[in-house]
Design an enzyme around this catalytic site. Structure first.
Site, mmCIF file in Angstrom:
data_model
loop_
_atom_site.group_PDB
_atom_site.id
_atom_site.type_symbol
_atom_site.label_atom_id
_atom_site.label_comp_id
_atom_site.label_asym_id
_atom_site.label_seq_id
_atom_site.Cartn_x
_atom_site.Cartn_y
_atom_site.Cartn_z
ATOM 1 N N GLU A 66 -31.278 -0.645 15.697
ATOM 2 C CA GLU A 66 -30.253 -1.635 16.053
ATOM 3 C C GLU A 66 -28.882 -1.000 16.264
ATOM 4 O O GLU A 66 -28.529 -0.025 15.621
ATOM 5 C CB GLU A 66 -30.152 -2.728 14.984
ATOM 6 C CG GLU A 66 -31.442 -3.479 14.729
ATOM 7 C CD GLU A 66 -31.994 -4.221 15.945
ATOM 8 O OE1 GLU A 66 -31.287 -4.319 16.971
ATOM 9 O OE2 GLU A 66 -33.146 -4.694 15.860
ATOM 10 N N GLY A 67 -28.120 -1.623 17.131
ATOM 11 C CA GLY A 67 -26.804 -1.101 17.498
ATOM 12 C C GLY A 67 -25.689 -1.573 16.572
ATOM 13 O O GLY A 67 -25.893 -2.370 15.652
ATOM 14 N N PHE A 68 -24.507 -1.074 16.875
ATOM 15 C CA PHE A 68 -23.325 -1.287 16.047
ATOM 16 C C PHE A 68 -23.010 -2.765 15.824
ATOM 17 O O PHE A 68 -22.773 -3.200 14.698
ATOM 18 C CB PHE A 68 -22.153 -0.614 16.764
ATOM 19 C CG PHE A 68 -20.864 -0.604 16.011
ATOM 20 C CD1 PHE A 68 -20.811 -0.327 14.658
ATOM 21 C CD2 PHE A 68 -19.659 -0.843 16.676
ATOM 22 C CE1 PHE A 68 -19.604 -0.291 13.973
ATOM 23 C CE2 PHE A 68 -18.447 -0.809 16.003
ATOM 24 C CZ PHE A 68 -18.418 -0.544 14.654
ATOM 25 N N HIS A 304 -16.788 -6.167 30.174
ATOM 26 C CA HIS A 304 -17.724 -5.344 29.399
ATOM 27 C C HIS A 304 -19.005 -5.245 30.200
ATOM 28 O O HIS A 304 -19.731 -6.228 30.356
ATOM 29 C CB HIS A 304 -18.013 -5.914 28.006
ATOM 30 C CG HIS A 304 -19.109 -5.130 27.322
ATOM 31 N ND1 HIS A 304 -20.210 -5.714 26.748
ATOM 32 C CD2 HIS A 304 -19.283 -3.782 27.198
ATOM 33 C CE1 HIS A 304 -21.000 -4.769 26.268
ATOM 34 N NE2 HIS A 304 -20.472 -3.593 26.527
ATOM 35 N N ARG A 306 -22.372 -3.727 30.108
ATOM 36 C CA ARG A 306 -23.387 -3.042 29.275
ATOM 37 C C ARG A 306 -24.463 -2.510 30.194
ATOM 38 O O ARG A 306 -25.033 -3.263 31.004
ATOM 39 C CB ARG A 306 -23.942 -4.061 28.271
ATOM 40 C CG ARG A 306 -25.048 -3.538 27.376
ATOM 41 C CD ARG A 306 -24.510 -2.742 26.212
ATOM 42 N NE ARG A 306 -25.511 -2.654 25.152
ATOM 43 C CZ ARG A 306 -26.452 -1.709 25.106
ATOM 44 N NH1 ARG A 306 -26.521 -0.790 26.047
ATOM 45 N NH2 ARG A 306 -27.327 -1.702 24.105
ATOM 46 N N ASP A 385 -12.402 0.080 22.783
ATOM 47 C CA ASP A 385 -12.777 -0.675 23.991
ATOM 48 C C ASP A 385 -12.766 -2.186 23.710
ATOM 49 O O ASP A 385 -12.268 -2.982 24.505
ATOM 50 C CB ASP A 385 -14.195 -0.289 24.440
ATOM 51 C CG ASP A 385 -14.184 0.889 25.420
ATOM 52 O OD1 ASP A 385 -13.093 1.241 25.914
ATOM 53 O OD2 ASP A 385 -15.273 1.435 25.683
ATOM 54 N N THR A 402 -24.486 -8.200 22.054
ATOM 55 C CA THR A 402 -23.679 -8.509 20.860
ATOM 56 C C THR A 402 -22.321 -7.806 20.943
ATOM 57 O O THR A 402 -21.359 -8.236 20.316
ATOM 58 C CB THR A 402 -24.403 -8.119 19.546
ATOM 59 O OG1 THR A 402 -24.774 -6.744 19.622
ATOM 60 C CG2 THR A 402 -25.621 -8.962 19.297
ATOM 61 N N PHE A 403 -22.251 -6.742 21.728
ATOM 62 C CA PHE A 403 -20.966 -6.062 21.959
ATOM 63 C C PHE A 403 -20.001 -7.046 22.626
ATOM 64 O O PHE A 403 -18.837 -7.167 22.231
ATOM 65 C CB PHE A 403 -21.222 -4.836 22.854
ATOM 66 C CG PHE A 403 -20.069 -3.872 22.956
ATOM 67 C CD1 PHE A 403 -18.957 -4.161 23.730
ATOM 68 C CD2 PHE A 403 -20.101 -2.658 22.287
ATOM 69 C CE1 PHE A 403 -17.907 -3.266 23.844
ATOM 70 C CE2 PHE A 403 -19.055 -1.754 22.385
ATOM 71 C CZ PHE A 403 -17.956 -2.053 23.164
HETATM 72 O O1 GFB Z 1 -23.174 -2.892 19.908
HETATM 73 P P1 GFB Z 1 -24.580 -3.156 20.177
HETATM 74 O O2 GFB Z 1 -25.404 -3.628 19.074
HETATM 75 O O3 GFB Z 1 -24.642 -4.168 21.411
HETATM 76 O O4 GFB Z 1 -25.199 -1.805 20.730
HETATM 77 P P2 GFB Z 1 -25.860 -4.825 22.230
HETATM 78 C C1 GFB Z 1 -24.757 -1.200 21.890
HETATM 79 C C2 GFB Z 1 -24.046 0.144 21.617
HETATM 80 O O5 GFB Z 1 -23.841 0.811 22.875
HETATM 81 C C3 GFB Z 1 -22.665 -0.014 21.017
HETATM 82 C C4 GFB Z 1 -22.530 1.336 22.939
HETATM 83 O O6 GFB Z 1 -22.612 -0.024 19.656
HETATM 84 C C5 GFB Z 1 -21.916 1.174 21.572
HETATM 85 O O7 GFB Z 1 -22.198 2.300 20.798
HETATM 86 N N1 GFB Z 1 -21.757 0.571 23.911
HETATM 87 C C6 GFB Z 1 -22.187 -0.505 24.633
HETATM 88 C C7 GFB Z 1 -20.492 0.826 24.274
HETATM 89 N N2 GFB Z 1 -21.201 -0.939 25.437
HETATM 90 C C8 GFB Z 1 -20.139 -0.136 25.250
HETATM 91 C C9 GFB Z 1 -18.817 -0.091 25.786
HETATM 92 O O8 GFB Z 1 -18.414 -0.870 26.620
HETATM 93 N N3 GFB Z 1 -17.996 0.880 25.293
HETATM 94 C C10 GFB Z 1 -18.391 1.777 24.354
HETATM 95 N N4 GFB Z 1 -17.498 2.668 23.926
HETATM 96 N N5 GFB Z 1 -19.637 1.774 23.833
HETATM 97 C C11 GFB Z 1 -28.366 -4.121 21.645
HETATM 98 C C12 GFB Z 1 -28.660 -3.208 20.492
HETATM 99 O O9 GFB Z 1 -27.038 -3.826 22.045
HETATM 100 O O10 GFB Z 1 -29.147 -3.787 22.787
HETATM 101 C C13 GFB Z 1 -30.125 -3.122 20.239
HETATM 102 O O11 GFB Z 1 -28.043 -3.702 19.317
HETATM 103 C C14 GFB Z 1 -30.875 -2.764 21.517
HETATM 104 O O12 GFB Z 1 -30.343 -2.099 19.312
HETATM 105 C C15 GFB Z 1 -30.536 -3.776 22.586
HETATM 106 O O13 GFB Z 1 -30.491 -1.452 21.937
HETATM 107 C C16 GFB Z 1 -31.211 -3.450 23.910
HETATM 108 O O14 GFB Z 1 -26.257 -6.142 21.687
HETATM 109 O O15 GFB Z 1 -25.375 -4.783 23.627
#
Ligand code: GFB
Length: 443
Positions: A66-68, A304, A306, A385, A402-403
């Site tokens: 899972e991501g941040f 944003h 993604r 960001d 979720t970002f």
């Molecule tokens: O944050 P996050 O849970 O969002 O995971 P989702 C995406 C990660 O990708 C972030 C990087 O924590 C960042 O490390 N990232 C994405 C970015 N967009 C940006 C951006 O605009 N700037 C920067 N600096 N970094 C889910 C994940 O991601 O997507 C799941 O939690 C899985 O594990 C799924 O990968 C497909 O909800 O977008």
């Protein structure tokens, strides 16, 4: 008597006697200075407990992939549980260090491990919602690097016909831990600490329910001083979007040093300041209450975009770079904005392609130097960001990311009009697509 064999009870009774002799606190309300970590940053933490209530520690971890921002979401579920537990007994939430995050690929991978929460968040702000401590602090105050009880949460093997809250001890369907018979401990990942940490006991629990559903279990079925819930994302939010949810969310302030970097970038490139944007931050999140429309934001459109694994994982929703550019162009013209800020995890080639379609506009990205990336880590850059996106006059994100959701919450806290916040790119420019649910702030 058996009671004196329990060191916690012994400590408590000892403290009681000391308190009584010093006449500094009532027998039912005394200070336990054993847990001497900084509660308010910079000030000595004094935890007030009574005889029977030495603090207990709740740890958790999340599915490794899972991501941040999904992890931030799980924090909120557990923090709300901690708040509820503290109505009955003192519990402290031990923050899981950031290690091995799948998306954090910067070259120095070691530097992306065991990152404390203070690198990204304002701990004193978190602590004005619930008591939290870093994992390193927990290790310091523990007699040995051991978590007493570890529960690995899982679903029901047989699936379910009707949703109901339930929880049962079950054989593990998957167990990433292994038993170290020499040390009598369960070994596993433990936030990248591996063999430096162990768990005394491990059980698998099949669970279907909200985070609050495990409260009685934690209060009555176990008396362990430290309890860890692994795969905590299995638990659902108690009440997504209610005022307690928002209190927790408001307390999740980014670390000041990261906000400062983003603020400087806004001022330097995007003509955006808190005063001009009508987005002044109050020192204490608890006294900050805004109406929709109070904030106007800086004169730029924030996007944003993604990409990376999302292009495959959400193939149905993610537009091509060309289509995204068309939508951005159309929007910027309509809003009469000439500056566009792009937050993205896209590879450089895709970013260059996007810029190539937007030559009529000034396009900005936060591009840290290698040293800055090493210092602030990929998580810090993601926060920078997000903070820049949160201050734009208009924000458009990526569906189901979720970002993007966390940027939307941030804008709710700042007081933006919802129509400038809850927007997402569509798969195709021409097509209408479902826009994000408007989770409006509640005080
Ligand atoms: O944050 P996050 O849970 O969002 O995971 P989702 C995406 C990660 O990708 C972030 C990087 O924590 C960042 O490390 N990232 C994405 C970015 N967009 C940006 C951006 O605009 N700037 C920067 N600096 N970094 C889910 C994940 O991601 O997507 C799941 O939690 C899985 O594990 C799924 O990968 C497909 O909800 O977008």
């Amino acid at each position: 008597m058996v009671i004196f064999c329990n060191p916690r009870i012994f400590d408590a009774i000892f403290l009681l006697v000391v308190c009584f002799l010093l006449d500094q606190c009532s027998p039912h309300n005394h200070v336990d200075e054993d847990d001497g970590f900084d509660f308010q940053q910079g000030t000595k933490f004094k935890l007030v407990v009574d005889e029977a209530k030495a603090p207990r520690y709740l740890l958790y971890d999340v599915n490794p992939g899972e991501g941040f921002n999904l992890r931030r979401d799980v924090y909120m579920r557990i923090a709300v549980l901690i708040k509820s537990l503290n109505e009955d007994a003192p519990w402290i939430l031990v923050l899981p260090p950031w290690s091995g995050i799948y998306h954090w690929r910067s070259r120095d991978i070691e530097a992306q491990n065991k990152i404390p929460w203070s690198a990204f968040f304002d701990l004193s702000s978190l602590r004005s919602f619930v008591p939290v401590m870093e994992f390193e602090e927990f290790l310091k105050i523990s007699r040995e690097p051991v978590i007493e009880e570890l529960y690995y949460l899982q679903h029901y093997k047989e699936g379910w016909d009707k949703w109901e809250e339930k929880m049962d001890r079950r054989p593990c369907m998957h167990n990433p831990y292994s038993y170290d018979s020499e040390a009598n401990l369960w070994r596993g990942w433990f936030f990248g600490y591996d063999r430096a940490v162990g768990a005394r006991k491990l059980e698998c629990l099949s669970v279907m329910g909200h985070a609050g559903f495990v409260k009685p279990f934690l209060l009555t079925n176990t008396s362990a001083r430290s309890v860890m819930l692994d795969r905590a994302e299995t638990l659902l939010h108690d009440r997504y979007g209610d005022s307690v949810f928002w209190q927790c969310r408001r307390s999740m302030r980014f670390a000041k040093h990261l906000r400062d970097i983003a603020d400087n970038f806004r001022a330097e490139y995007l003509d955006s300041t808190d005063e001009g944007d009508k987005a002044i931050i109050e020192e204490d999140w608890q006294s900050m209450k805004r109406n929709h429309g109070d904030a106007i934001g800086g004169p730029y459109l924030a996007v944003h975009l993604r990409r990376a694994d999302f292009v495959r994982a959400r193939e149905k929703y993610v537009p091509s770079v060309k289509s995204a550019a068309k939508q951005i162009k159309h929007l910027a013209k309509q809003l009469n904005l000439t500056k566009i800020f792009v937050a993205t995890d896209a590879p450089q080639t895709e970013y260059d392609e996007l810029k190539g379609y937007l030559t009529d506009f000034s396009v900005y990205q936060f591009e840290p130097t290698l040293e800055a990336r090493a210092k602030y880590k990929d998580g810090g850059v993601a926060i920078i960001d997000q903070w820049i996106c949160a201050h734009a006059r208009y924000f458009i994100g990526t569906r189901e990311s979720t970002f993007s959701f966390r940027i939307q919450d941030e804008r709710e806290i700042l007081g933006f009009a919802p129509e400038t916040t809850f927007n997402c790119l569509c798969k195709k420019k021409e097509s209408e697509c479902e826009q994000p649910t408007r989770w409006l702030i509640k005080y």
